[in-house]
Design an enzyme around this catalytic site. Structure first.
Site, PDB file in Angstrom:
ATOM      1  N   ARG A  38      26.107  -6.632 -52.833  1.00 49.08           N
ATOM      2  CA  ARG A  38      25.946  -7.206 -51.500  1.00 49.08           C
ATOM      3  C   ARG A  38      26.341  -8.667 -51.350  1.00 49.08           C
ATOM      4  NH1 ARG A  38      22.131  -3.526 -52.455  1.00 49.08           N
ATOM      5  NH2 ARG A  38      22.047  -1.786 -51.007  1.00 49.08           N
ATOM      6  N   GLN A 104      17.348  -2.482 -62.116  1.00 50.24           N
ATOM      7  CA  GLN A 104      18.103  -1.579 -61.224  1.00 50.24           C
ATOM      8  C   GLN A 104      19.521  -1.419 -61.751  1.00 50.24           C
ATOM      9  OE1 GLN A 104      17.024  -2.756 -56.864  1.00 50.24           O
ATOM     10  NE2 GLN A 104      16.648  -4.532 -58.137  1.00 50.24           N
ATOM     11  N   ASP A 107      24.121  -0.922 -66.403  1.00 50.84           N
ATOM     12  CA  ASP A 107      25.149  -1.386 -67.337  1.00 50.84           C
ATOM     13  C   ASP A 107      24.680  -1.530 -68.795  1.00 50.84           C
ATOM     14  OD1 ASP A 107      23.646  -3.802 -67.324  1.00 50.84           O
ATOM     15  OD2 ASP A 107      24.918  -4.686 -65.782  1.00 50.84           O
ATOM     16  N   HIS A 122      17.345   2.998 -62.059  1.00 44.68           N
ATOM     17  CA  HIS A 122      18.439   3.737 -61.407  1.00 44.68           C
ATOM     18  C   HIS A 122      19.329   4.451 -62.423  1.00 44.68           C
ATOM     19  CE1 HIS A 122      18.008   0.934 -57.638  1.00 44.68           C
ATOM     20  NE2 HIS A 122      17.028   1.803 -57.759  1.00 44.68           N
ATOM     21  N   CYS A 130      26.599  17.809 -66.157  1.00 39.44           N
ATOM     22  CA  CYS A 130      27.434  18.766 -65.439  1.00 39.44           C
ATOM     23  C   CYS A 130      26.654  19.369 -64.273  1.00 39.44           C
ATOM     24  CB  CYS A 130      27.899  19.864 -66.391  1.00 39.44           C
ATOM     25  SG  CYS A 130      28.866  21.123 -65.550  1.00 39.44           S
ATOM     26  N   CYS A 133      26.565  23.595 -65.119  1.00 44.35           N
ATOM     27  CA  CYS A 133      25.763  24.209 -66.195  1.00 44.35           C
ATOM     28  C   CYS A 133      24.623  23.320 -66.675  1.00 44.35           C
ATOM     29  CB  CYS A 133      26.663  24.591 -67.366  1.00 44.35           C
ATOM     30  SG  CYS A 133      27.257  23.156 -68.298  1.00 44.35           S
ATOM     31  N   CYS A 158      32.784  24.714 -68.727  1.00 45.57           N
ATOM     32  CA  CYS A 158      32.732  25.397 -67.424  1.00 45.57           C
ATOM     33  C   CYS A 158      33.587  24.745 -66.346  1.00 45.57           C
ATOM     34  CB  CYS A 158      31.287  25.470 -66.965  1.00 45.57           C
ATOM     35  SG  CYS A 158      30.623  23.833 -66.622  1.00 45.57           S
ATOM     36  N   SER A 197      18.887  -8.446 -54.377  1.00 41.82           N
ATOM     37  CA  SER A 197      18.709  -8.755 -52.950  1.00 41.82           C
ATOM     38  C   SER A 197      17.402  -8.156 -52.426  1.00 41.82           C
ATOM     39  CB  SER A 197      19.889  -8.204 -52.152  1.00 41.82           C
ATOM     40  OG  SER A 197      19.973  -6.798 -52.319  1.00 41.82           O
ATOM     41  N   ASN A 220      17.552 -15.961 -57.341  1.00 37.94           N
ATOM     42  CA  ASN A 220      18.601 -15.178 -56.684  1.00 37.94           C
ATOM     43  C   ASN A 220      19.444 -16.126 -55.840  1.00 37.94           C
ATOM     44  OD1 ASN A 220      19.425 -12.304 -56.287  1.00 37.94           O
ATOM     45  ND2 ASN A 220      19.313 -12.913 -54.153  1.00 37.94           N
TER      46      ASN A 220
HETATM   47  P1  CNA Z   1      22.681  -6.480 -54.697  1.00 39.05           P
HETATM   48  O1  CNA Z   1      22.105  -5.943 -53.444  1.00 39.05           O
HETATM   49  O2  CNA Z   1      24.172  -6.533 -54.813  1.00 39.05           O
HETATM   50  O3  CNA Z   1      22.090  -7.953 -54.880  1.00 39.05           O
HETATM   51  C1  CNA Z   1      22.494  -8.795 -55.920  1.00 39.05           C
HETATM   52  C2  CNA Z   1      21.937 -10.176 -55.639  1.00 39.05           C
HETATM   53  O4  CNA Z   1      22.220 -10.989 -56.759  1.00 39.05           O
HETATM   54  C3  CNA Z   1      22.545 -10.852 -54.412  1.00 39.05           C
HETATM   55  O5  CNA Z   1      21.524 -11.193 -53.506  1.00 39.05           O
HETATM   56  C4  CNA Z   1      23.235 -12.108 -54.973  1.00 39.05           C
HETATM   57  O6  CNA Z   1      23.042 -13.249 -54.165  1.00 39.05           O
HETATM   58  C5  CNA Z   1      22.544 -12.293 -56.307  1.00 39.05           C
HETATM   59  N1  CNA Z   1      23.384 -12.883 -57.350  1.00 39.05           N
HETATM   60  C6  CNA Z   1      24.672 -12.580 -57.648  1.00 39.05           C
HETATM   61  N2  CNA Z   1      25.079 -13.281 -58.729  1.00 39.05           N
HETATM   62  C7  CNA Z   1      24.019 -14.057 -59.104  1.00 39.05           C
HETATM   63  C8  CNA Z   1      23.827 -15.003 -60.135  1.00 39.05           C
HETATM   64  N3  CNA Z   1      24.782 -15.287 -61.012  1.00 39.05           N
HETATM   65  N4  CNA Z   1      22.625 -15.634 -60.232  1.00 39.05           N
HETATM   66  C9  CNA Z   1      21.628 -15.349 -59.337  1.00 39.05           C
HETATM   67  N5  CNA Z   1      21.767 -14.448 -58.339  1.00 39.05           N
HETATM   68  C10 CNA Z   1      22.946 -13.806 -58.227  1.00 39.05           C
HETATM   69  O7  CNA Z   1      22.151  -5.687 -55.976  1.00 39.05           O
HETATM   70  P2  CNA Z   1      20.691  -5.098 -56.263  1.00 39.05           P
HETATM   71  O8  CNA Z   1      20.593  -4.995 -57.726  1.00 39.05           O
HETATM   72  O9  CNA Z   1      19.651  -5.810 -55.509  1.00 39.05           O
HETATM   73  O10 CNA Z   1      20.813  -3.646 -55.630  1.00 39.05           O
HETATM   74  C11 CNA Z   1      20.456  -2.553 -56.325  1.00 39.05           C
HETATM   75  C12 CNA Z   1      21.656  -1.642 -56.663  1.00 39.05           C
HETATM   76  C13 CNA Z   1      22.859  -2.350 -57.185  1.00 39.05           C
HETATM   77  C14 CNA Z   1      21.252  -0.738 -57.776  1.00 39.05           C
HETATM   78  O11 CNA Z   1      21.286   0.576 -57.332  1.00 39.05           O
HETATM   79  C15 CNA Z   1      22.254  -0.933 -58.925  1.00 39.05           C
HETATM   80  O12 CNA Z   1      22.496   0.238 -59.615  1.00 39.05           O
HETATM   81  C16 CNA Z   1      23.468  -1.429 -58.238  1.00 39.05           C
HETATM   82  N6  CNA Z   1      24.478  -2.151 -59.059  1.00 39.05           N
HETATM   83  C17 CNA Z   1      24.313  -2.370 -60.395  1.00 39.05           C
HETATM   84  C18 CNA Z   1      25.273  -3.062 -61.118  1.00 39.05           C
HETATM   85  C19 CNA Z   1      25.066  -3.274 -62.606  1.00 39.05           C
HETATM   86  O13 CNA Z   1      24.497  -2.412 -63.281  1.00 39.05           O
HETATM   87  N7  CNA Z   1      25.497  -4.414 -63.138  1.00 39.05           N
HETATM   88  C20 CNA Z   1      26.409  -3.558 -60.479  1.00 39.05           C
HETATM   89  C21 CNA Z   1      26.561  -3.321 -59.096  1.00 39.05           C
HETATM   90  C22 CNA Z   1      25.582  -2.612 -58.406  1.00 39.05           C
END
Ligand code: CNA
Length: 253
Positions: A38, A104, A107, A122, A130, A133, A158, A197, A220
């Site tokens: 986001r 969440q 990775d 998550h 799959c 199956c 499959c 976020s 954040n």
């Molecule tokens: P989001 O909604 O994209 O929020 C990420 C937040 O991180 C934002 O508000 C940014 O301002 C903030 N941000 C970005 N970079 C930095 C930084 N360097 N330092 C501090 N803050 C930072 O992602 P959420 O995790 O809130 O949403 C949940 C989703 C995102 C889950 O379902 C995940 O699976 C999914 N996701 C995961 C990955 C991963 O595994 N790396 C990547 C992209 C999405």
């Protein structure tokens, strides 16, 4: 309060705590080169809608999902833990804190950095199941297909569509990971919200489960809808705040 005052307060919270519960999100890994969803350079700027990660959409058109996930998968494979992940693991390994991470992220970078207890709310990208199956395969077995952006199938068995073991919108969270995260939040004497976020529920409800009086620190880059409930808020980057706090904590131990 200026940055150094806030940092000093953060270090005091860390020093006074023993059981730290963390809720982390995609912002934790942007400094490892994995885009979040986001923020201004997030995936939702290129993906036309959140629908791609909707389970109904996946079942109807898995090709849309695989087209989008290929670059994300490749960046996750190549990513290494950054200084934020490392600082968090050092809190337990070097400073003796009990740290439980509810993430969440899909990775695996917290685990790679050495964090011992990580609940993947998550799911994770490292295996696929799959849809015909129910067989499970490691991502490494279908690596070339995942990189190609084509629909990944269960071959040579499959030929069913394989779905990464991540939680899509419309799916239940893994029960064990969620209930363990609830317990960690309730037991914690410090809660950290890092790089999320707080837009996705039920994960975003976790910090609200902390006991009265337990400090909440949010790091954040952009505002969250829980900033007003926090004892301390940093809109700076995690790669800056966490290592600096850890350094001060270690020097005062
Ligand atoms: P989001 O909604 O994209 O929020 C990420 C937040 O991180 C934002 O508000 C940014 O301002 C903030 N941000 C970005 N970079 C930095 C930084 N360097 N330092 C501090 N803050 C930072 O992602 P959420 O995790 O809130 O949403 C949940 C989703 C995102 C889950 O379902 C995940 O699976 C999914 N996701 C995961 C990955 C991963 O595994 N790396 C990547 C992209 C999405």
């Amino acid at each position: 309060m200026d940055y150094s005052e806030r940092l000093g307060r953060f270090v005091k919270f860390l020093k006074a705590s023993q059981r730290i519960a963390v809720l982390s999100g995609a912002g934790m890994s942007t400094e490892s080169g994995i885009p979040d969803f986001r923020s201004s350079s997030g995936l939702y700027k290129t993906v036309t809608s959140e629908e791609v990660f909707d389970i109904g959409c996946f079942r109807r058109s898995p090709e849309k999902f695989y087209d989008v996930i290929a670059p994300l998968y490749v960046s996750m494979l190549e990513a290494k833990p950054n200084s934020g992940h490392k600082a968090l693991s050092e809190l337990e390994l070097d400073c003796g804190k009990d740290v439980i991470v509810a993430t969440q992220n899909i990775d695996g970078l917290h685990q790679k950095a050495g964090s011992k207890v990580v609940h993947e709310l998550h799911g994770g990208m490292l295996s696929l199941t799959c849809q015909s199956c129910g067989g499970q395969v490691p991502a490494s077995a279908v690596d070339a297909d995942l990189r190609s952006g084509k629909v990944v199938r269960h071959r040579p068995t499959c030929n069913g569509v394989l779905k990464p073991d991540i939680v899509f919108f419309g799916e239940m969270l893994p029960e064990g990971a969620f209930s363990a995260s609830i317990s960690a939040m309730k037991r914690a004497d410090l809660v950290l919200v890092l790089g999320t976020s707080l837009a996705v529920y039920p994960a975003a409800s976790l910090p609200g489960l902390r006991r009265g009086g337990t400090p909440l620190v949010i790091v954040n880059k952009t505002e969250t809808n829980q900033d007003d409930n926090a004892d301390l808020v940093f809109h700076e980057s995690l790669g800056e705040v966490l290592p600096q706090a850890l350094k001060q904590l270690k020097s005062g131990l």
